[in-house]
Scaffold this active site. Structure first.
Site, PDB file in Angstrom:
ATOM      1  N   ASP A   1       3.359   9.618  -0.640  1.00 30.74           N
ATOM      2  CA  ASP A   1       2.206   8.805  -0.214  1.00 30.74           C
ATOM      3  C   ASP A   1       1.975   7.714  -1.259  1.00 30.74           C
ATOM      4  OD1 ASP A   1      -0.073   7.944   1.123  1.00 30.74           O
ATOM      5  OD2 ASP A   1      -0.877   9.956   1.388  1.00 30.74           O
TER       6      ASP A   1
ATOM      7  N   HIS B   1       0.821  -1.226   0.000  1.00 29.40           N
ATOM      8  CA  HIS B   1       0.000   0.000   0.000  1.00 29.40           C
ATOM      9  C   HIS B   1       0.849   1.268   0.000  1.00 29.40           C
ATOM     10  CE1 HIS B   1      -3.979  -1.943   0.944  1.00 29.40           C
ATOM     11  NE2 HIS B   1      -3.126  -2.938   1.109  1.00 29.40           N
TER      12      HIS B   1
HETATM   13  P1  ADP Z   1      -3.328   6.467   5.143  1.00 29.22           P
HETATM   14  O1  ADP Z   1      -3.734   5.114   4.698  1.00 29.22           O
HETATM   15  O2  ADP Z   1      -1.867   6.733   5.052  1.00 29.22           O
HETATM   16  O3  ADP Z   1      -3.855   6.852   6.468  1.00 29.22           O
HETATM   17  P2  ADP Z   1      -5.255   7.438   3.137  1.00 29.22           P
HETATM   18  O4  ADP Z   1      -5.558   8.834   2.723  1.00 29.22           O
HETATM   19  O5  ADP Z   1      -5.044   6.487   2.012  1.00 29.22           O
HETATM   20  O6  ADP Z   1      -3.985   7.525   4.103  1.00 29.22           O
HETATM   21  O7  ADP Z   1      -6.433   6.863   4.023  1.00 29.22           O
HETATM   22  C1  ADP Z   1      -6.847   7.486   5.207  1.00 29.22           C
HETATM   23  C2  ADP Z   1      -8.214   6.943   5.602  1.00 29.22           C
HETATM   24  O8  ADP Z   1      -8.477   7.328   6.951  1.00 29.22           O
HETATM   25  C3  ADP Z   1      -9.342   7.503   4.757  1.00 29.22           C
HETATM   26  O9  ADP Z   1     -10.288   6.494   4.494  1.00 29.22           O
HETATM   27  C4  ADP Z   1      -9.941   8.604   5.641  1.00 29.22           C
HETATM   28  O10 ADP Z   1     -11.329   8.811   5.442  1.00 29.22           O
HETATM   29  C5  ADP Z   1      -9.693   8.052   7.029  1.00 29.22           C
HETATM   30  N1  ADP Z   1      -9.517   9.148   8.006  1.00 29.22           N
HETATM   31  C6  ADP Z   1      -8.593  10.121   7.977  1.00 29.22           C
HETATM   32  N2  ADP Z   1      -8.738  10.949   9.024  1.00 29.22           N
HETATM   33  C7  ADP Z   1      -9.772  10.497   9.744  1.00 29.22           C
HETATM   34  C8  ADP Z   1     -10.419  10.914  10.960  1.00 29.22           C
HETATM   35  N3  ADP Z   1     -10.004  11.985  11.651  1.00 29.22           N
HETATM   36  N4  ADP Z   1     -11.452  10.180  11.401  1.00 29.22           N
HETATM   37  C9  ADP Z   1     -11.858   9.093  10.717  1.00 29.22           C
HETATM   38  N5  ADP Z   1     -11.299   8.655   9.579  1.00 29.22           N
HETATM   39  C10 ADP Z   1     -10.261   9.330   9.090  1.00 29.22           C
HETATM   40  C1  G6P Z   2      -1.349   3.083   6.210  1.00 26.52           C
HETATM   41  C2  G6P Z   2      -0.661   1.759   6.048  1.00 26.52           C
HETATM   42  C3  G6P Z   2      -1.508   0.648   6.673  1.00 26.52           C
HETATM   43  C4  G6P Z   2      -1.823   1.008   8.109  1.00 26.52           C
HETATM   44  C5  G6P Z   2      -2.484   2.374   8.196  1.00 26.52           C
HETATM   45  C6  G6P Z   2      -2.764   2.809   9.619  1.00 26.52           C
HETATM   46  O1  G6P Z   2      -2.533   3.030   5.488  1.00 26.52           O
HETATM   47  O2  G6P Z   2      -0.423   1.498   4.673  1.00 26.52           O
HETATM   48  O3  G6P Z   2      -0.829  -0.589   6.613  1.00 26.52           O
HETATM   49  O4  G6P Z   2      -2.671   0.034   8.689  1.00 26.52           O
HETATM   50  O5  G6P Z   2      -1.646   3.334   7.590  1.00 26.52           O
HETATM   51  O6  G6P Z   2      -1.605   2.749  10.401  1.00 26.52           O
HETATM   52  P1  G6P Z   2      -1.503   1.852  11.716  1.00 26.52           P
HETATM   53  O7  G6P Z   2      -0.061   1.869  12.060  1.00 26.52           O
HETATM   54  O8  G6P Z   2      -2.381   2.532  12.713  1.00 26.52           O
HETATM   55  O9  G6P Z   2      -2.027   0.480  11.366  1.00 26.52           O
END
Ligand code: ADP
Ligand code: G6P
Length: 467
Positions: A377, A168
């Site tokens: 990212d 990912h």
């Molecule tokens: P990452 O996987 O690195 O966190 P992404 O942008 O791909 O980044 O995905 C983040 C996910 O977390 C999204 O589905 C988003 O809606 C969710 N998210 C981000 N901030 C919040 C929050 N404060 N509360 C709930 N969900 C959140």
């Molecule tokens: C990114 C990573 C995931 C991970 C998520 C949340 O999306 O690619 O593998 O699960 O962040 O991070 P955490 O450390 O809380 O699982």
């Protein structure tokens, strides 16, 4: 939820986290909450549509010995991590070695031999759990950087399985990857798969190049031939979201009402910017706040008319870099509000909390300009969620060129280099002031892309190629 665990599964996902975290309240009562991050947002609907499939993962707190159970139609198979595993395998090797290294080294990766030992030990535990739950000839799909060794371990335990792996996060260029003292072991771990998926084509070609240069195996454009004659393929599968689910929520009258309330609670700004992230140093939160802060202090944006709403989910809070980031963001927000805020009006509203999906969709619906500014990212699903929620075809997306999403979307986004603060300021202003027709034109193209390339299409194309 119930605790009836069915027979072995023909389709198994293996990820560091389960789709839900166990949360124990002060009174001892227990609830389950959706786990943070994009991996779970993407995979949960894939699993819900495949009945009888199993999800092997960690329930989110140390020392939990739980029996398999069913939640939201998915069979969950918990893997237990001790407090030491959490420190060394999760916070250590996964999130203080691999995470920064694979994100361009934007923080300094640490190399500790005891973290590596824990990583090997815990990867073996996941491989054993997957081997126990997979039916004869099942498809097993291993996820992300925490489990890079699982494909090889699983193949050794169960040669009958079809094994896929999806990364990912970005796969780094060779010059960075070769810092890893355990680089050969990690490449060999991944090569246990039949198919390795990356977010963008550059990740797949970095991997093929590395295997050819460092292991000397014969490679084609997107294949590696192993010494035993088996072929491992490596290709790009840009991940996406359940687009229609987000669009349906955005169309819900209660969510629309909440979007109006959010603007009213922010004192009805004429122009609302939004940032939504896990609180992570890769996301460029500091850079975007700095850009907005300069725009309002210089008067290019009127602090009485423009507002920035920044939401950040708490993440990896015991890892040092994350603690430092949290303090820095508190300081930046305090400085902006202290210098240009007035009683009853703060230009930046910063919320360090996890929200339910409905609230996130209301925020996306309320915002005029979404600012997504990662330094690096893998994909960034937040960008796609914003697009899915713009049901009137308005709104503008400012997107960093260093996201996987930019590969698909940058033709129609307001594209930025987050290291270039002046450039980012100019682009944020442009996104906010372009003619409505121009913003509509861009948003229409973005919506076409995200509706036709949703999470179902992603899963179907990967699984069809996996065999
Ligand atoms: P990452 O996987 O690195 O966190 P992404 O942008 O791909 O980044 O995905 C983040 C996910 O977390 C999204 O589905 C988003 O809606 C969710 N998210 C981000 N901030 C919040 C929050 N404060 N509360 C709930 N969900 C959140
Ligand atoms: C990114 C990573 C995931 C991970 C998520 C949340 O999306 O690619 O593998 O699960 O962040 O991070 P955490 O450390 O809380 O699982």
């Amino acid at each position: 939820m119930n605790n009836q665990f069915e027979k072995r599964s023909d389709f198994v996902v293996v990820a560091n986290r389960l789709s839900v975290d166990r949360v124990v309240a002060d009174d001892g009562s227990e609830t389950w909450r959706t786990s943070p991050g994009g991996l779970v947002t993407a995979l949960e609907p894939v699993m819900q549509s495949r009945r009888g499939s199993a999800w092997v993962g960690w329930p989110g707190s140390p020392d939990e010995e739980l029996e398999p159970f069913v939640h939201d139609g998915i069979q969950l198979v918990p893997v237990s991590l001790s407090a030491q595993d959490v420190t060394e395998y999760y916070e250590g090797f996964s999130n203080a070695t691999l995470w920064p290294l694979f994100h361009d080294g934007v923080a300094f990766p640490e190399y500790h031999r005891e973290w590596w030992d824990a990583y090997v030990r815990v990867n073996r535990r996941f491989a054993e759990a997957a081997a126990a739950v997979a039916a004869e000839g099942a498809q097993v799909w291993v996820q992300d950087y925490q489990l890079l060794l699982v494909p090889r371990m699983l193949r050794t335990l169960r040669p009958d399985l079809y094994i896929g792996f999806f990364l990912h996060i970005p796969f780094p260029p060779m010059e960075l990857f070769v810092q890893l003292p355990w680089r050969a072991e990690i490449l060999d771990g991944l090569l246990g798969s039949d198919l390795v998926g990356f977010q963008i084509a550059g990740g797949a070609s970095n991997f093929i190049h590395l295997v050819s240069e460092r292991l000397g195996y014969p490679t084609g454009d997107d294949t590696v031939t192993l010494p035993d004659g088996r072929v491992c393929a490596a290709r790009a599968y840009p991940i996406s979201i359940p687009t229609q689910r987000f669009a349906d929520l955005a169309a819900d009258p209660a969510v629309q009402e909440r979007a109006r309330e959010i603007r009213a609670e922010l004192d009805d700004p004429e122009l609302l910017f939004l940032g939504v992230d896990r609180l992570d140093y890769t996301k460029g939160i500091k850079h975007r706040l700095r850009a907005f802060g300069e725009l309002v202090t210089s008067g290019q944006l009127d602090p009485d008319r423009a507002a920035f709403l920044q939401v950040a989910t708490p993440s990896r809070e015991r890892v040092e870099e994350y603690k430092m980031l949290r303090d820095e963001i508190d300081r930046i927000v305090g400085r902006i509000n202290g210098s240009v805020g007035r009683i009853g009006r703060q230009p930046v509203t910063y919320l360090h909390t996890h929200y339910p999906r409905e609230e996130m969709v209301a925020m996306y619906s309320a915002a005029d300009v979404m600012v997504v500014s990662p330094l690096r990212d893998g994909m960034n699903l937040v960008a796609k969620e914003y697009i899915a929620c713009r049901r009137n075809g308005d709104g503008a997306l400012v997107l960093s060129e260093f996201t996987g999403a930019a590969d698909e979307l940058s033709e129609w986004t307001y594209s930025i280099n987050p290291y270039d603060i002046n450039g980012m300021k100019a682009t944020m202003l442009r996104a906010a002031t372009d003619a409505p027709e121009e913003r509509q034109r861009r948003m229409a193209a973005l919506r076409e892309q995200v509706f036709t390339h949703d999470i179902d299409r992603w899963a179907e194309s990967f699984l069809a190629d996996m065999g």
